[in-house]
Structures are given as C-alpha cells and as structure tokens.
Design a protein around this motif. Structure first.
Motif, mmCIF file in Angstrom:
data_model
loop_
_atom_site.group_PDB
_atom_site.id
_atom_site.type_symbol
_atom_site.label_atom_id
_atom_site.label_comp_id
_atom_site.label_asym_id
_atom_site.label_seq_id
_atom_site.Cartn_x
_atom_site.Cartn_y
_atom_site.Cartn_z
ATOM 1 N N ALA A 192 -53.919 -50.054 11.627
ATOM 2 C CA ALA A 192 -54.765 -48.868 11.509
ATOM 3 C C ALA A 192 -55.371 -48.523 12.864
ATOM 4 N N ILE A 193 -55.288 -47.249 13.230
ATOM 5 C CA ILE A 193 -55.718 -46.805 14.545
ATOM 6 C C ILE A 193 -56.788 -45.738 14.396
ATOM 7 N N THR A 194 -57.901 -45.915 15.122
ATOM 8 C CA THR A 194 -58.933 -44.891 15.174
ATOM 9 C C THR A 194 -59.372 -44.702 16.623
ATOM 10 N N GLY A 195 -60.346 -43.829 16.820
ATOM 11 C CA GLY A 195 -60.806 -43.480 18.155
ATOM 12 C C GLY A 195 -61.048 -41.989 18.206
ATOM 13 N N THR A 196 -61.819 -41.534 19.170
ATOM 14 C CA THR A 196 -62.080 -40.102 19.270
ATOM 15 C C THR A 196 -60.821 -39.352 19.670
ATOM 16 N N ASN A 197 -60.093 -39.897 20.649
ATOM 17 C CA ASN A 197 -58.901 -39.232 21.161
ATOM 18 C C ASN A 197 -57.735 -40.211 21.253
ATOM 19 N N GLY A 198 -56.529 -39.665 21.184
ATOM 20 C CA GLY A 198 -55.324 -40.475 21.345
ATOM 21 C C GLY A 198 -54.762 -41.061 20.072
ATOM 22 N N LYS A 199 -55.443 -40.849 18.938
ATOM 23 C CA LYS A 199 -55.005 -41.471 17.687
ATOM 24 C C LYS A 199 -53.593 -41.051 17.295
ATOM 25 N N THR A 200 -53.340 -39.750 17.369
ATOM 26 C CA THR A 200 -52.051 -39.243 16.884
ATOM 27 C C THR A 200 -50.902 -39.752 17.744
ATOM 28 N N THR A 201 -51.068 -39.688 19.066
ATOM 29 C CA THR A 201 -50.012 -40.170 19.955
ATOM 30 C C THR A 201 -49.767 -41.657 19.750
ATOM 31 N N THR A 202 -50.835 -42.452 19.702
ATOM 32 C CA THR A 202 -50.694 -43.895 19.551
ATOM 33 C C THR A 202 -50.092 -44.259 18.199
ATOM 34 N N THR A 203 -50.552 -43.607 17.141
ATOM 35 C CA THR A 203 -50.020 -43.883 15.804
ATOM 36 C C THR A 203 -48.547 -43.505 15.721
ATOM 37 N N THR A 204 -48.203 -42.345 16.245
ATOM 38 C CA THR A 204 -46.808 -41.906 16.210
ATOM 39 C C THR A 204 -45.920 -42.858 16.997
ATOM 40 N N LEU A 205 -46.373 -43.258 18.189
ATOM 41 C CA LEU A 205 -45.588 -44.173 19.021
ATOM 42 C C LEU A 205 -45.443 -45.534 18.354
ATOM 43 N N ALA A 206 -46.544 -46.084 17.861
ATOM 44 C CA ALA A 206 -46.470 -47.373 17.162
ATOM 45 C C ALA A 206 -45.557 -47.269 15.942
ATOM 46 N N GLY A 207 -45.629 -46.138 15.248
ATOM 47 C CA GLY A 207 -44.752 -45.935 14.096
ATOM 48 C C GLY A 207 -43.287 -45.885 14.484
ATOM 49 N N GLU A 208 -42.975 -45.241 15.616
ATOM 50 C CA GLU A 208 -41.589 -45.184 16.080
ATOM 51 C C GLU A 208 -41.073 -46.577 16.440
ATOM 52 N N PRO B 135 -64.357 -31.913 23.631
ATOM 53 C CA PRO B 135 -64.370 -31.790 25.090
ATOM 54 C C PRO B 135 -63.659 -32.923 25.821
ATOM 55 N N ASP B 136 -63.784 -34.158 25.356
ATOM 56 C CA ASP B 136 -63.153 -35.273 26.058
ATOM 57 C C ASP B 136 -61.634 -35.153 26.026
ATOM 58 N N ALA B 137 -61.072 -34.781 24.890
ATOM 59 C CA ALA B 137 -59.626 -34.588 24.802
ATOM 60 C C ALA B 137 -59.181 -33.450 25.708
ATOM 61 N N ALA B 138 -59.984 -32.378 25.766
ATOM 62 C CA ALA B 138 -59.633 -31.234 26.601
ATOM 63 C C ALA B 138 -59.747 -31.571 28.087
ATOM 64 N N LEU C 21 -53.494 -23.857 26.245
ATOM 65 C CA LEU C 21 -54.382 -23.821 25.084
ATOM 66 C C LEU C 21 -54.899 -25.234 24.866
ATOM 67 N N SER C 22 -56.155 -25.452 25.202
ATOM 68 C CA SER C 22 -56.806 -26.746 24.957
ATOM 69 C C SER C 22 -58.256 -26.438 24.609
ATOM 70 N N PRO C 23 -58.551 -26.154 23.340
ATOM 71 C CA PRO C 23 -59.775 -25.449 22.963
ATOM 72 C C PRO C 23 -61.082 -26.229 23.093
ATOM 73 N N ALA C 24 -61.012 -27.588 23.126
ATOM 74 C CA ALA C 24 -62.219 -28.429 23.141
ATOM 75 C C ALA C 24 -63.039 -28.276 21.866
#
Length: 442
Positions: free
Chosen positions: A105-121, A327-330, A415-418
């Motif tokens: 299980a992966i959490t965090g403010t940013n990077g969750k989707t990339t890390t989860t997708t990569l770990a899943g692959e 804002p941090d992700a942006a 497009l990086s809306p923050a």
C-alpha cells in the motif's frame, strides 16, 4: 467481521460506493444505500436508498456503515451514526476483510500514482496475478474477490481512505512525502500527518514501511513505526535503503551496488527518482528479483496526466500534468521543464497556499494563465511574489487558445493546475483529457 444477513448501509454512491455495494451483496449482507444528494435518480437501484438525511428508525436497524472515501466523517449523517454507535469502516477496510493474498500500500501527498503503477508493473512481470487498485482507478472492492493466496495487490491509498481503516495491514507500506494538502477536510497539518501514518499502524515487525529520508516529518517519526523501515534519498548517501548519488546513479546503501542510472529511465527528475527508488524497495520486499525490477523500471513510461507529453504544435511542446492537484506537485512539474513555459493553473480550493509555487517560477514560467475557483487567490499570491505576467480566462478551452497565442517556437505549454478539478470538472482525468483534446484541435 461477518456481514451475512446483517443490515449494512453504504454511504456515498460514487464508483467506490457502488463497488462496495456489489461486494456486500456477494457477502450476503442486507444492504441499503445513502447519498447526500437529494436530487439523485434512484430508479436504477433495487435496494432501499435514502437521500439527504438518514431516518432514525433505519439507523437503529444498522450493524455497519461503509463510507466512500469522498464522504467526510464530520457531516451530520456521520455524526448521527456515531451517536448511535454504528461502526463505520471504509471501502478499503471492507475489501481487506476479503483479501487472500499479499498487499502493498502506497500513500503520500505526491507521487502515489506513478509509484503504484510502477510497482504494479514490476509485480505483474513477476507474477501475472497482480491487482493494482485503490485511489488509482479500480476500486479495491471490485478486484478483491479474484485474489488468491499467491496473488499480489498493489494499492494506492489516499488520506481519505486511511481515515476509515481498522484492521488493514499491508505487508509493505510506503509514505512517499507529506506536504500541505486537503486541509479543507483534515483541518490541521497534524491531523493530515497522523492520517497518513495510519497506513503502517497495524504492521508487524516482519513487515516493511518505505519512507522518504528527505522528508523531515517521515525521518523523525520513523522510530514510532511498529515494523521494519527502509529509506530512499534523492540527495544524500544513506545505508538503510537506496539513494541517488551525484552521478544520478541509484545505489544500494547497504552494499554500494549501482542498480541503474537515471539516464536509463523514461521518467526524468528527482521526484521520479524517488518514485523509482520507492517502487524498487517495495517490490524487492515482495520477492521480485532485482534484474526483473530494474528491467521493468527502465521500460516504464510516464503515467497519463502526470507530465504527459501531448503534442508539438508550431515548435511548441504541450504537456498534460492535470494530476498536479496541489502546489508541491505543480512545483515538481515546473522543475522538470527544460523550456520557457506558459503555465495553466487554478481550480478547486483545498485551502492551499500558492506563494511557494509561484516562487519557483523564476527562470521557468513566462506567463501564467488562470482559471477556476482559485484564480483570484493565486493572482494575489503572484502579486506578493512580484510575478505580474498573469491573466484570467473563463474556460480551459480559452486557456489553451490563449497559451497558443502567447507561446513562441521553443516554448512549452504546461497544464499543471496546483489545484483539484472539482470546481469545473468531474475529475482530474476529465480535465486532462479535455486539455489534450483542445491541444489536438490546435
């Protein structure tokens, strides 16, 4: 927990709520539904549906309530359930009660989707029966019935979902970072941090939690965790985990072995180096061989809506970072830009502050095009930071058209809306897809 023949209410009838409803029916629960939207069309449902308020006589019959992650726990119906001592769990907890395999299980403010997708692959390459679920798209409750003793589940877990866990215990957890976000829901930063740490609260000594060494809060609170801890660092040498050296090598701190160089990756930037190191630590603990892990990492491409290259038009590159919802992700998206950039920002207000985001514009952002609920708030922050090259638009289509007018050959439009999307769009995915559509029409 058994729910067979018990009265269970599902609260919130979005995608997660309906997946929970379907699972509960398969568990032979006596299910009813609730949603706060009084104008919701209930004709398609074959079970009782309550809108707006929950009748007192119904509450008295309930054994359990299952909340969708988008439903806050401080709304009046939730308070009413608590007053009647009705147990409340979330869709994640309900799914875990039916889990047969091994969970990361992966959490965090940013990077969750990339890390989860990569770990899943990686885990799919190691074992075909791997399920990637949670906040990433497919509800956990929709997939859990397919799990077996030998399967793996890799889950992206939001703070909203962690509010309602009870026994949820992943074999490997990860907290990638914690920066201010969703304070309109969690009220204080302390509450938000505590909620994120719940991902590891039920883990045991032989389980693992992966943490970002560069996050001061994570580093300081690591000793509180009940499990093994490994770190990753994009800036300094560490022994307990992985780090990036000055040559952008990813190095095993324990052995000194160089695992790969970031030049071999298709997802550049220190933030993606952190995501990669987290995914390596997660999948190594799950038993995947290192050669398979590294091969998968090297072949991995960017996740849709996260610094996704869309198209070049008249010498201008267009990038979709609709997933940059705070804002941090942006900031990370801006740091990844190698060209002068026309930035499109603004959206739903999550009580974020934007001064630090704008402070990172220097030498990167030529113009800022604002839209949505936060446009005026961001403009005031820009004024405080001495950045005056901003203007307002009424729609995303207008913003794309105006960005194309402002951009010159060699520029980028980002497009990086923050901000979240909910003031103008159903989701960040819809916002990103519409952006791509408008770009392709240029």
């Amino acid at each position: 927990m058994t729910v067979k023949n018990k009265k269970v209410m599902v609260v919130g009838l979005g995608k997660s709520g309906m997946a929970a409803f379907e699972l509960l029916e398969k568990m032979q629960a006596n299910v009813c539904l609730y949603d706060g939207r009084e104008d919701l069309d209930t004709s398609e449902y074959k079970v009782p549906v309550y809108l707006g308020d929950i009748p007192e006589h119904i509450i008295d019959t309930l054994s359990l309530a299952v909340f969708s992650p988008g439903v806050p726990l401080d709304i009046p119906p939730a308070e009413k359930l608590k007053q009647h001592q009705i147990p409340i769990i979330g869709e994640i907890e309900l799914a875990f009660l039916n889990e047969k395999g091994t969970v990361a299980a992966i959490t965090g403010t940013n990077g969750k989707t990339t890390t989860t997708t990569l770990a899943g692959e990686v885990m799919k390459a190691y074992r075909e029966q791997t399920f990637v679920v949670g906040n990433i798209g497919s509800p956990y409750t929709k997939e859990v019935e397919q799990t077996t003793e030998s399967s793996f589940t890799v889950a992206e877990i939001s703070s909203f979902q962690l509010e309602t866990i009870d026994t949820f215990r992943p074999k490997v957890s990860a907290i990638l970072n914690i920066t201010p976000d969703h304070l309109n829901r969690h009220k204080t930063m302390e509450c938000y941090i505590d909620t994120k740490f719940r991902i590891a609260e039920n883990q045991a000594k032989d389980d693992l939690c992966v943490l970002n060494y560069e996050d001061e809060v994570l580093r300081e609170r690591a000793a509180e965790l009940p499990c093994e801890v490994e770190f990753f660092s994009s800036r300094q040498k560490i022994e307990n985990g992985l780090y990036q050296n000055e040559n952008h090598d990813i190095v095993d701190g324990m052995t000194g072995e160089v695992l790969m160089n970031m030049s071999e990756s298709n997802i550049p930037g220190d933030h993606n180096c952190e995501n990669i190191m987290a995914a390596i630590l997660i999948t190594r603990k799950l038993g995947a061989p290192m050669d398979l892990i590294i091969e998968t990492v090297k072949n991995f491409r960017a996740v849709e809506h996260r610094l996704e290259f869309v198209k070049s038009v008249a010498g201008v590159d267009y990038y979709n970072d609709s997933k940059g919802t705070n804002p941090d992700a942006a900031i990370k998206a801006i740091q990844s830009m190698a060209r002068p950039t026309i930035l499109i920002g603004g959206g739903y207000d999550k009580d974020s502050e934007f001064d630090d985001w704008i402070a990172h514009f220097h030498g990167k952002v030529k113009s800022l095009i604002l839209l949505g609920e936060t446009a005026e708030k961001i403009a005031r922050a820009a004024d405080r930071q001495g950045f005056r090259a901003y203007e307002f638009t009424d729609s995303l289509q207008e913003a794309v058209t105006r960005a194309a007018e402002l951009a010159e050959t060699g520029d980028a439009v980002l497009l990086s809306p923050a901000c979240a999307s909910w003031d103008m769009f159903a989701s960040y995915e819809q916002r990103g897809n519409m952006f791509k559509d408008y770009v392709h029409r240029l």
